[in-house]
Design an enzyme around this catalytic site. Sequence first.
Site, PDB file in Angstrom:
ATOM      1  N   ARG A  43       0.828  -1.216   0.000  1.00  0.00           N
ATOM      2  CA  ARG A  43       0.000   0.000   0.000  1.00  0.00           C
ATOM      3  C   ARG A  43       0.856   1.256   0.000  1.00  0.00           C
ATOM      4  NH1 ARG A  43      -4.159   0.016   4.573  1.00  0.00           N
ATOM      5  NH2 ARG A  43      -5.002   1.761   3.416  1.00  0.00           N
ATOM      6  N   HIS A  84      -7.302   8.027  11.545  1.00  0.00           N
ATOM      7  CA  HIS A  84      -6.817   6.640  11.555  1.00  0.00           C
ATOM      8  C   HIS A  84      -5.301   6.546  11.389  1.00  0.00           C
ATOM      9  CE1 HIS A  84     -11.100   4.979  10.434  1.00  0.00           C
ATOM     10  NE2 HIS A  84     -11.016   5.442  11.652  1.00  0.00           N
ATOM     11  N   CYS A 124       6.958   1.932  17.577  1.00  0.00           N
ATOM     12  CA  CYS A 124       7.676   0.767  18.115  1.00  0.00           C
ATOM     13  C   CYS A 124       6.714  -0.083  18.954  1.00  0.00           C
ATOM     14  CB  CYS A 124       8.863   1.224  18.968  1.00  0.00           C
ATOM     15  SG  CYS A 124       9.755  -0.179  19.663  1.00  0.00           S
ATOM     16  N   THR A 143     -17.184   8.097   1.881  1.00  0.00           N
ATOM     17  CA  THR A 143     -17.046   7.082   2.946  1.00  0.00           C
ATOM     18  C   THR A 143     -18.279   6.193   2.978  1.00  0.00           C
ATOM     19  OG1 THR A 143     -16.719   6.627   5.304  1.00  0.00           O
ATOM     20  CG2 THR A 143     -17.871   8.676   4.768  1.00  0.00           C
ATOM     21  N   ASN A 170     -21.257  10.827  -2.853  1.00  0.00           N
ATOM     22  CA  ASN A 170     -20.900   9.416  -2.975  1.00  0.00           C
ATOM     23  C   ASN A 170     -21.646   8.859  -4.184  1.00  0.00           C
ATOM     24  OD1 ASN A 170     -20.626   6.491  -2.441  1.00  0.00           O
ATOM     25  ND2 ASN A 170     -20.022   7.114  -0.390  1.00  0.00           N
ATOM     26  N   ALA A 214     -16.154  12.165  -6.290  1.00  0.00           N
ATOM     27  CA  ALA A 214     -15.558  13.291  -5.560  1.00  0.00           C
ATOM     28  C   ALA A 214     -14.980  14.324  -6.530  1.00  0.00           C
ATOM     29  CB  ALA A 214     -14.472  12.759  -4.625  1.00  0.00           C
TER      30      ALA A 214
HETATM   31  P1  OAD Z   1     -14.739   2.206   2.110  1.00  0.00           P
HETATM   32  O1  OAD Z   1     -13.883   1.469   1.150  1.00  0.00           O
HETATM   33  O2  OAD Z   1     -15.504   1.433   3.124  1.00  0.00           O
HETATM   34  O3  OAD Z   1     -15.809   3.086   1.328  1.00  0.00           O
HETATM   35  C1  OAD Z   1     -15.468   3.896   0.249  1.00  0.00           C
HETATM   36  C2  OAD Z   1     -16.675   4.697  -0.151  1.00  0.00           C
HETATM   37  O4  OAD Z   1     -16.285   5.560  -1.218  1.00  0.00           O
HETATM   38  C3  OAD Z   1     -17.879   3.887  -0.653  1.00  0.00           C
HETATM   39  O5  OAD Z   1     -19.066   4.353  -0.053  1.00  0.00           O
HETATM   40  C4  OAD Z   1     -17.891   4.161  -2.176  1.00  0.00           C
HETATM   41  O6  OAD Z   1     -19.227   4.178  -2.694  1.00  0.00           O
HETATM   42  C5  OAD Z   1     -17.279   5.556  -2.220  1.00  0.00           C
HETATM   43  N1  OAD Z   1     -16.597   5.885  -3.483  1.00  0.00           N
HETATM   44  C6  OAD Z   1     -16.007   5.055  -4.367  1.00  0.00           C
HETATM   45  N2  OAD Z   1     -15.471   5.749  -5.376  1.00  0.00           N
HETATM   46  C7  OAD Z   1     -15.723   7.061  -5.133  1.00  0.00           C
HETATM   47  C8  OAD Z   1     -15.418   8.285  -5.814  1.00  0.00           C
HETATM   48  N3  OAD Z   1     -14.726   8.293  -6.949  1.00  0.00           N
HETATM   49  N4  OAD Z   1     -15.843   9.444  -5.263  1.00  0.00           N
HETATM   50  C9  OAD Z   1     -16.542   9.444  -4.097  1.00  0.00           C
HETATM   51  N5  OAD Z   1     -16.854   8.320  -3.413  1.00  0.00           N
HETATM   52  C10 OAD Z   1     -16.454   7.149  -3.915  1.00  0.00           C
HETATM   53  O7  OAD Z   1     -13.798   3.307   2.813  1.00  0.00           O
HETATM   54  P2  OAD Z   1     -14.031   4.125   4.162  1.00  0.00           P
HETATM   55  O8  OAD Z   1     -15.460   4.482   4.367  1.00  0.00           O
HETATM   56  O9  OAD Z   1     -13.030   5.215   4.147  1.00  0.00           O
HETATM   57  O10 OAD Z   1     -10.166   1.876   8.607  1.00  0.00           O
HETATM   58  O11 OAD Z   1     -13.615   3.063   5.235  1.00  0.00           O
HETATM   59  C11 OAD Z   1     -13.553   3.447   6.564  1.00  0.00           C
HETATM   60  C12 OAD Z   1     -12.431   2.746   7.257  1.00  0.00           C
HETATM   61  O12 OAD Z   1     -12.571   1.330   7.103  1.00  0.00           O
HETATM   62  C13 OAD Z   1     -11.052   3.003   6.723  1.00  0.00           C
HETATM   63  O13 OAD Z   1     -10.454   4.173   7.235  1.00  0.00           O
HETATM   64  C14 OAD Z   1     -10.302   1.820   7.174  1.00  0.00           C
HETATM   65  C15 OAD Z   1     -11.288   0.789   6.694  1.00  0.00           C
HETATM   66  O14 OAD Z   1     -11.132  -0.479   6.990  1.00  0.00           O
HETATM   67  C16 OAD Z   1      -9.131   1.309   9.200  1.00  0.00           C
HETATM   68  O15 OAD Z   1      -8.233   0.755   8.603  1.00  0.00           O
HETATM   69  C17 OAD Z   1      -9.163   1.442  10.691  1.00  0.00           C
END
Ligand code: OAD
Length: 258
Positions: A72, A131, A139, A204, A229, A247
């Site tokens: 990543r 996050h 460490c 999100t 979204n 976005a």
């Molecule tokens: P997700 O992968 O769960 O969700 C991504 C969101 O972005 C979805 O609702 C998609 O519909 C939307 N999406 C996709 N492409 C897009 C675009 N071009 N423009 C706008 N939106 C778009 O990611 P997060 O909600 O960020 O945590 O996930 C939350 C947390 O879960 C992360 O920070 C991480 C993860 O596991 C940890 O690692 C603790």
Amino acid sequence: MPHTSSVQIARALLADASRILVLTGAGISAESGVPTFRGPGGLWKSHRPETLATPEAFGRDPRLVWEWYAWRRALVSRCRPNAAHHALAALAHARDGVRIVTQNVDGLHGEAARERAVRDGTASVEPIELHGSLFRVRCTQCAHEYAHRAPVDASSPECLPTCARCGALLRPAVVWFGEALDPTLLDAAWRHARASAVCLVVGTSGVVQPAASLAEVTRAAGGAVIEINPDETPLTPIATVSLRGTAVELVPAVCPGG
Ligand code: OAD
């Protein structure tokens, strides 16, 4: 592109708001080339992020978890902030009272902020990274935490990065499932959510707490929620304006001055 009038309503809400909380997730970086967690490309070597981003997974097999983070980090190093990151950085630099709170660990909001600050000749308005960051390490013994951008060799357990101070195994300084968020950052985000007239939620899935609750905090305090979204999310029912699209397409369109 959603109906023009919805975009205009969102733009007017943002233009009139004295305080704005921007909450972002992986979707805002999708058009920069960073895969989202739950969308297509979310799997890595058939592992779900939820099974790798845990202290238990790291305890069991630190090499595997580091291999995923090394992959990543290399991927994100090649990505640049997109028009949505830049529009939000411009908004945060142009107006007091705008705070970007992100769940992303890719550092792209920070990069956009620093580019903006150089352009404006001002101090950078840094995001709250709830996050943590892909490019910081901590460490596992002495808890010393520091920036770390060098490529990580995770080909064997012996190669894994070790602490510059005590020599013990390092881990990524990101918040894993089951771990608590930094209370100072969370408190700052919470206070801003309560005081904001608008919470702009971008990209999100709204399923990871406590980040997702920030929009509810603004709504409960009488503020508006704008969601950007391509898909509906659990936050859609509380959104004052829901804009279906990406976005890059929509954030610059709703940002006043964008
Ligand atoms: P997700 O992968 O769960 O969700 C991504 C969101 O972005 C979805 O609702 C998609 O519909 C939307 N999406 C996709 N492409 C897009 C675009 N071009 N423009 C706008 N939106 C778009 O990611 P997060 O909600 O960020 O945590 O996930 C939350 C947390 O879960 C992360 O920070 C991480 C993860 O596991 C940890 O690692 C603790």
